[in-house]
Design a protein around this motif. Structure first.
Motif, PDB file in Angstrom:
ATOM      1  N   GLN A 213       4.784  10.876   4.779  1.00 25.43           N
ATOM      2  CA  GLN A 213       4.187   9.901   5.701  1.00 25.43           C
ATOM      3  C   GLN A 213       4.401   8.475   5.204  1.00 25.43           C
ATOM      4  O   GLN A 213       4.779   7.584   5.975  1.00 25.43           O
ATOM      5  CB  GLN A 213       2.695  10.184   5.857  1.00 25.43           C
ATOM      6  N   ASN A 214       4.188   8.262   3.913  1.00 27.82           N
ATOM      7  CA  ASN A 214       4.332   6.918   3.349  1.00 27.82           C
ATOM      8  C   ASN A 214       5.785   6.480   3.276  1.00 27.82           C
ATOM      9  O   ASN A 214       6.095   5.303   3.461  1.00 27.82           O
ATOM     10  CB  ASN A 214       3.688   6.854   1.966  1.00 27.82           C
ATOM     11  N   LEU A 215       6.689   7.423   3.008  1.00 27.49           N
ATOM     12  CA  LEU A 215       8.121   7.084   2.993  1.00 27.49           C
ATOM     13  C   LEU A 215       8.592   6.641   4.369  1.00 27.49           C
ATOM     14  O   LEU A 215       9.390   5.703   4.495  1.00 27.49           O
ATOM     15  CB  LEU A 215       8.943   8.280   2.516  1.00 27.49           C
ATOM     16  N   THR A 216       8.104   7.312   5.398  1.00 29.36           N
ATOM     17  CA  THR A 216       8.473   6.926   6.763  1.00 29.36           C
ATOM     18  C   THR A 216       8.021   5.499   7.055  1.00 29.36           C
ATOM     19  O   THR A 216       8.784   4.679   7.582  1.00 29.36           O
ATOM     20  CB  THR A 216       7.837   7.899   7.777  1.00 29.36           C
ATOM     21  N   THR A 217       6.787   5.196   6.676  1.00 32.57           N
ATOM     22  CA  THR A 217       6.255   3.838   6.886  1.00 32.57           C
ATOM     23  C   THR A 217       7.050   2.816   6.088  1.00 32.57           C
ATOM     24  O   THR A 217       7.447   1.761   6.608  1.00 32.57           O
ATOM     25  CB  THR A 217       4.772   3.771   6.473  1.00 32.57           C
ATOM     26  N   LEU A 218       7.314   3.117   4.813  1.00 30.55           N
ATOM     27  CA  LEU A 218       8.042   2.193   3.940  1.00 30.55           C
ATOM     28  C   LEU A 218       9.452   1.943   4.445  1.00 30.55           C
ATOM     29  O   LEU A 218       9.909   0.796   4.528  1.00 30.55           O
ATOM     30  CB  LEU A 218       8.084   2.760   2.516  1.00 30.55           C
ATOM     31  N   ASN A 219      10.147   2.995   4.824  1.00 28.93           N
ATOM     32  CA  ASN A 219      11.526   2.850   5.302  1.00 28.93           C
ATOM     33  C   ASN A 219      11.590   2.066   6.611  1.00 28.93           C
ATOM     34  O   ASN A 219      12.510   1.261   6.816  1.00 28.93           O
ATOM     35  CB  ASN A 219      12.178   4.222   5.468  1.00 28.93           C
ATOM     36  N   ASN A 220      10.610   2.276   7.480  1.00 27.35           N
ATOM     37  CA  ASN A 220      10.571   1.521   8.742  1.00 27.35           C
ATOM     38  C   ASN A 220      10.353   0.028   8.481  1.00 27.35           C
ATOM     39  O   ASN A 220      10.948  -0.830   9.142  1.00 27.35           O
ATOM     40  CB  ASN A 220       9.473   2.062   9.658  1.00 27.35           C
ATOM     41  N   LEU A 221       9.495  -0.281   7.506  1.00 28.67           N
ATOM     42  CA  LEU A 221       9.250  -1.679   7.157  1.00 28.67           C
ATOM     43  C   LEU A 221      10.513  -2.339   6.609  1.00 28.67           C
ATOM     44  O   LEU A 221      10.820  -3.487   6.933  1.00 28.67           O
ATOM     45  CB  LEU A 221       8.112  -1.772   6.128  1.00 28.67           C
TER      46      LEU A 221
ATOM     47  N   SER B 228       0.824  -1.217   0.000  1.00 24.62           N
ATOM     48  CA  SER B 228       0.000   0.000   0.000  1.00 24.62           C
ATOM     49  C   SER B 228       0.856   1.264   0.000  1.00 24.62           C
ATOM     50  O   SER B 228       0.615   2.188  -0.788  1.00 24.62           O
ATOM     51  CB  SER B 228      -0.934   0.008   1.210  1.00 24.62           C
ATOM     52  N   THR B 229       1.857   1.297   0.890  1.00 26.77           N
ATOM     53  CA  THR B 229       2.715   2.487   0.948  1.00 26.77           C
ATOM     54  C   THR B 229       3.541   2.622  -0.323  1.00 26.77           C
ATOM     55  O   THR B 229       3.745   3.719  -0.839  1.00 26.77           O
ATOM     56  CB  THR B 229       3.651   2.423   2.170  1.00 26.77           C
ATOM     57  N   PHE B 230       4.011   1.499  -0.842  1.00 23.44           N
ATOM     58  CA  PHE B 230       4.780   1.476  -2.083  1.00 23.44           C
ATOM     59  C   PHE B 230       3.955   2.086  -3.217  1.00 23.44           C
ATOM     60  O   PHE B 230       4.431   2.941  -3.967  1.00 23.44           O
ATOM     61  CB  PHE B 230       5.166   0.030  -2.406  1.00 23.44           C
ATOM     62  N   ASP B 231       2.710   1.656  -3.334  1.00 27.57           N
ATOM     63  CA  ASP B 231       1.836   2.158  -4.403  1.00 27.57           C
ATOM     64  C   ASP B 231       1.507   3.635  -4.219  1.00 27.57           C
ATOM     65  O   ASP B 231       1.477   4.396  -5.198  1.00 27.57           O
ATOM     66  CB  ASP B 231       0.532   1.355  -4.446  1.00 27.57           C
ATOM     67  N   ASN B 232       1.250   4.043  -2.992  1.00 24.43           N
ATOM     68  CA  ASN B 232       0.918   5.449  -2.732  1.00 24.43           C
ATOM     69  C   ASN B 232       2.044   6.381  -3.189  1.00 24.43           C
ATOM     70  O   ASN B 232       1.801   7.398  -3.847  1.00 24.43           O
ATOM     71  CB  ASN B 232       0.638   5.670  -1.242  1.00 24.43           C
ATOM     72  N   ILE B 233       3.269   6.018  -2.835  1.00 25.25           N
ATOM     73  CA  ILE B 233       4.418   6.853  -3.220  1.00 25.25           C
ATOM     74  C   ILE B 233       4.611   6.824  -4.722  1.00 25.25           C
ATOM     75  O   ILE B 233       4.816   7.859  -5.365  1.00 25.25           O
ATOM     76  CB  ILE B 233       5.703   6.355  -2.509  1.00 25.25           C
ATOM     77  N   ASN B 234       4.551   5.638  -5.293  1.00 28.34           N
ATOM     78  CA  ASN B 234       4.770   5.462  -6.728  1.00 28.34           C
ATOM     79  C   ASN B 234       3.775   6.266  -7.559  1.00 28.34           C
ATOM     80  O   ASN B 234       4.121   6.850  -8.589  1.00 28.34           O
ATOM     81  CB  ASN B 234       4.667   3.979  -7.081  1.00 28.34           C
ATOM     82  N   ASP B 235       2.528   6.319  -7.100  1.00 33.13           N
ATOM     83  CA  ASP B 235       1.482   7.033  -7.838  1.00 33.13           C
ATOM     84  C   ASP B 235       1.658   8.549  -7.774  1.00 33.13           C
ATOM     85  O   ASP B 235       1.354   9.257  -8.746  1.00 33.13           O
ATOM     86  CB  ASP B 235       0.098   6.669  -7.282  1.00 33.13           C
ATOM     87  N   ILE B 236       2.140   9.034  -6.636  1.00 30.95           N
ATOM     88  CA  ILE B 236       2.183  10.481  -6.415  1.00 30.95           C
ATOM     89  C   ILE B 236       3.486  11.121  -6.865  1.00 30.95           C
ATOM     90  O   ILE B 236       3.488  12.209  -7.446  1.00 30.95           O
ATOM     91  CB  ILE B 236       1.941  10.799  -4.919  1.00 30.95           C
TER      92      ILE B 236
END
Length: 452
Positions: free
Chosen positions: A240-248, A206-214
């Motif tokens: 916000q999504n980068l923070t989540t993605l990087n933490n994962l 989900s976070t990957f797609d959100n960043i990729n789309d925007i």
């Protein structure tokens, strides 16, 4: 009196401004390029057409106008070309003069970092050399075949269960889930769960797609750095999504290091992440966490999105052309030595599909290539002009400007593919039943590189 004088001056300025804008637009009446406005260029039109950007760009090309100049904010120029000779010049003839460039690097850096798809020069060569070595690994090839076969069967099983309900399914979403699970296995060495019922959202995906789309919208938004500085608009969502993605990703790396210590040397994993974590970067020491993070993201972009999009369009083409399905079915049976009344289970049938059998399937190759011609997974690819240059068609490129070749439009030009260019016809790729390769500069779906 002063108020009247000020009012008259205001009217005069407005009239002069109106005249200037009208004259600016009138002078472009015969231009085949996107029409511009003073200062803003064609920026407004480009942003207004973001939802159909490829079609909008394509509308400016013709057999006699193969290089388009798109002027954006503050006079910046972006050149777009569909001329195969220009593509050859950019990708091979004068390759060193066309890196991705600092602007594109800065736009994508938050997401792609310094990975292979956002690197130039020596950094790109290093990534390319290591990737080539790893992908030639026999164990990885075997693992790749087994993984994609396994997840394709999972997808088929899921579809089989859903058929009786006759409820609509988002097939593209399922393809994204299948490729995500496959890449989780190939990159991380872990079983993905995207295809598992009830098809719940996966945080990483989900976070990957959100960043990729925007993030791609930054290319036509001259104010994205201001928005990022003030943490507003889409830039706030990206952060916000980068923070989540990087933490994962950090959690994955920590878990992998912990698991690696418990594995005997004779039981070494063959997934890509394990290989890269063991790799001593050409004498420069092992990869840092940031480099490993960039590797994960870049290979996810390369393997997941392109494959899922290509599969989605391929199914679309097959649904619209059932005779192509019949041809592929007959060719597949012939390649596997089966007749149409065979009683093999799907699992046994899939086990027979390997590189050798696929190499025999000329019509399937043609059908896939025809799909990629009309619907390339990467519809446009941009470079930066390092030094002043002149393209083979005579277009002068200024140092620092952007130049993109456009596979999406190249696949639709009658001057390149004939009067039936917009038709889906796999037969155009065959001669006496044998697949015929096209020049990679006419069909640049798989980018050509001079230096490896």
């Amino acid at each position: 009196m002063a108020v009247v004088e000020a009012f008259l001056w205001l009217i005069a300025i407005m009239a002069a401004s109106f005249w200037y804008v009208w004259l600016h637009r009138w002078q472009q009446q015969r231009s085949q390029d996107p029409k511009t406005w003073p200062l803003f260029g064609a920026q407004w039109e480009a942003m207004a057409n973001m939802h159909r950007l490829h079609c909008w760009i394509h509308s400016f090309f013709s057999s006699t106008h193969r290089t388009v100049t798109l002027r954006t904010f503050a006079g910046r120029k972006i050149y777009l070309t569909v001329d195969p000779l220009n593509v050859y010049h950019i990708l091979k003839g004068n390759f060193q003069n066309y890196p991705k460039g600092e602007r594109v690097h800065s736009v994508l850096h938050d997401f792609l970092g310094n990975g292979i798809f956002n690197a130039d020069g020596e950094m790109w060569k290093k990534h390319r050399k290591i990737a080539s070595f790893e992908f030639s690994n026999r164990k990885l090839k075997q693992m790749s075949i087994a993984t994609f076969r396994h997840n394709a069967l999972r997808l088929l099983s899921l579809l089989d269960e859903r058929v009786p309900s006759r409820q609509p399914l988002d097939l593209q979403d399922l393809f994204f889930r299948m490729t995500m699970d496959s890449l989780c296995q190939l990159i991380f060495g872990i079983e993905g769960s995207s295809l598992s019922p009830p098809l719940a959202k996966i945080p990483f995906a989900s976070t990957f797609d959100n960043i990729n789309d925007i993030i791609i919208a930054r290319l036509v938004n001259p104010f994205w750095k201001i928005q990022r500085a003030f943490n507003i608009g889409n830039e706030r969502i990206i952060k916000q999504n980068l923070t989540t993605l990087n933490n994962l990703i950090v959690a994955v790396l920590e878990e992998r290091r912990k698991a690696t210590k418990e594995i005997k040397s004779s039981e070494e994993r063959c997934d890509l992440l394990s290989q890269f974590m063991r790799y001593n970067g050409c004498g420069d020491g092992k990869y840092s966490d940031d480099e490993l993070r960039d590797f994960i993201i870049n290979f996810m972009v390369a393997g997941r999105d392109t494959t899922a999009v290509a599969l989605s369009w391929f199914v679309y083409c097959l649904c619209r052309h059932p005779h192509v399905v019949e041809q592929i079915q007959m060719e597949t049976l012939d390649a596997l030595g089966l007749d149409i009344d065979h009683d093999l289970k799907m699992e046994d049938f899939a086990m027979r599909l390997d590189y050798e059998s696929l190499m025999k399937m000329q019509y399937l190759h043609a059908a896939l290539s025809e799909c990629l011609r009309l619907y390339p997974p990467v519809p446009r690819d941009g470079k930066t002009v390092l030094k002043d240059d002149v393209l083979p068609d005579g277009t002068f490129l200024e140092k620092g400007s952007q130049i993109s070749y456009v596979p999406y439009s190249m696949g639709r030009l009658e001057s390149l593919w004939g009067p039936d260019a917009l038709e889906y016809k796999p037969e155009r790729w065959l001669k006496d039943g044998v697949f015929q390769h096209e020049s990679p500069f006419k069909f640049p779906v798989f980018q050509v590189r001079e230096h490896v």
